[in-house]
Motif scaffolding. Structure first.
Motif, PDB file in Angstrom:
ATOM      1  N   SER A  38     -13.557  34.438 -35.811  1.00  0.00           N
ATOM      2  CA  SER A  38     -13.949  33.078 -36.192  1.00  0.00           C
ATOM      3  C   SER A  38     -13.060  32.091 -36.903  1.00  0.00           C
ATOM      4  N   LEU A  39     -12.206  32.440 -37.621  1.00  0.00           N
ATOM      5  CA  LEU A  39     -11.133  31.880 -38.370  1.00  0.00           C
ATOM      6  C   LEU A  39     -10.190  31.270 -37.211  1.00  0.00           C
ATOM      7  N   SER A  40      -9.869  32.081 -36.248  1.00  0.00           N
ATOM      8  CA  SER A  40      -8.984  31.756 -35.258  1.00  0.00           C
ATOM      9  C   SER A  40      -9.435  30.592 -34.504  1.00  0.00           C
ATOM     10  N   LYS A  41     -10.804  30.395 -34.475  1.00  0.00           N
ATOM     11  CA  LYS A  41     -11.237  28.955 -33.752  1.00  0.00           C
ATOM     12  C   LYS A  41     -10.844  27.616 -34.641  1.00  0.00           C
ATOM     13  N   ALA A  49     -15.301  22.529 -34.954  1.00  0.00           N
ATOM     14  CA  ALA A  49     -14.652  24.022 -35.177  1.00  0.00           C
ATOM     15  C   ALA A  49     -15.054  24.480 -36.374  1.00  0.00           C
ATOM     16  N   PHE A  50     -15.053  23.518 -37.613  1.00  0.00           N
ATOM     17  CA  PHE A  50     -15.271  24.069 -38.801  1.00  0.00           C
ATOM     18  C   PHE A  50     -16.897  24.206 -38.896  1.00  0.00           C
ATOM     19  N   LEU A  51     -17.600  23.586 -38.668  1.00  0.00           N
ATOM     20  CA  LEU A  51     -19.059  23.912 -38.361  1.00  0.00           C
ATOM     21  C   LEU A  51     -19.427  25.002 -37.828  1.00  0.00           C
ATOM     22  N   ASN A  52     -18.914  25.129 -36.671  1.00  0.00           N
ATOM     23  CA  ASN A  52     -19.151  26.570 -35.948  1.00  0.00           C
ATOM     24  C   ASN A  52     -18.632  27.681 -36.636  1.00  0.00           C
ATOM     25  N   CYS A  53     -17.504  27.619 -37.169  1.00  0.00           N
ATOM     26  CA  CYS A  53     -16.808  29.012 -37.895  1.00  0.00           C
ATOM     27  C   CYS A  53     -17.701  29.304 -39.003  1.00  0.00           C
ATOM     28  N   VAL A  54     -18.263  27.987 -39.737  1.00  0.00           N
ATOM     29  CA  VAL A  54     -18.997  28.198 -40.932  1.00  0.00           C
ATOM     30  C   VAL A  54     -20.323  29.092 -40.588  1.00  0.00           C
ATOM     31  N   ALA A  55     -20.749  28.780 -39.411  1.00  0.00           N
ATOM     32  CA  ALA A  55     -22.048  29.139 -39.041  1.00  0.00           C
ATOM     33  C   ALA A  55     -21.963  30.802 -38.498  1.00  0.00           C
TER      34      ALA A  55
END
Length: 177
Positions: A38-41, A49-55
């Motif tokens: 997740s963080l690698s994204k 990218a942040f919103l996807n990572c948080v999800a």
């Protein structure tokens, strides 16, 4: 535009420090791998990218509800998004979620109090970035007290040290202009 520079510097600092945060070795390897993926994204730190990572971190947290690391990363990435996008449509929701997550972490016996204080200080710092004129005086002491407590509890907390330094720099810039 000094706060834009401040936000950019805070963001860059947090991203660098985030990469060095160690994941608790006691956590299952699967959780560590999922968090890492997740963080690698965030190699390309766009708002999406942040919103996807948080999800994704929310889903990981649901899979490992007794673990601190997904909560910590979820709150940290929400705050990273908010400090770089203080007036985005999603910011208030992410800040509310981050605040609730930090409050849940405070109640967990295995939570690192220094990390919790760091996140709480960062939360108040984001509030100041959102509206310096109104929130600067309101939250200044909260930011300072949380970072100082975090560093007193763990003098090696690099995220707390870096955020405190960026906060001092931002306040100095604001008072000079």
């Amino acid at each position: 535009m000094t706060f834009q520079t401040f936000r950019t510097r805070v963001f860059a600092t947090v991203l660098c420090l985030m990469a060095s945060v160690s994941i608790n070795a006691q956590q299952p390897m699967q959780m560590q791998a999922l968090i890492g993926q997740s963080l690698s994204k965030l190699q390309q730190p766009t708002p999406e990218a942040f919103l996807n990572c948080v999800a994704e971190l929310k889903r990981i947290d649901a899979m490992f509800p007794d673990s601190i690391q997904p909560k910590y990363q979820m709150a940290l990435q929400s705050l990273n998004f908010a400090v770089t996008n203080p007036h985005a449509e999603q910011t208030e929701r992410l800040l509310t979620d981050a605040e609730q997550t930090v409050s849940r972490m405070e109640l967990m016996k295995n939570a690192d109090t220094s990390d919790v204080c760091t996140l709480r200080g960062f939360l108040y710092m984001v509030r100041i970035v959102q509206d310096p004129a109104q929130n600067g005086q309101r939250y200044y002491l909260e930011v300072m007290q949380n970072y100082e407590k975090a560093l007193k509890l763990n003098p090696d907390n690099q995220l707390a040290r870096q955020l405190q330094q960026k906060f001092f720099e931002g306040m100095k810039q604001q008072t000079q202009h």
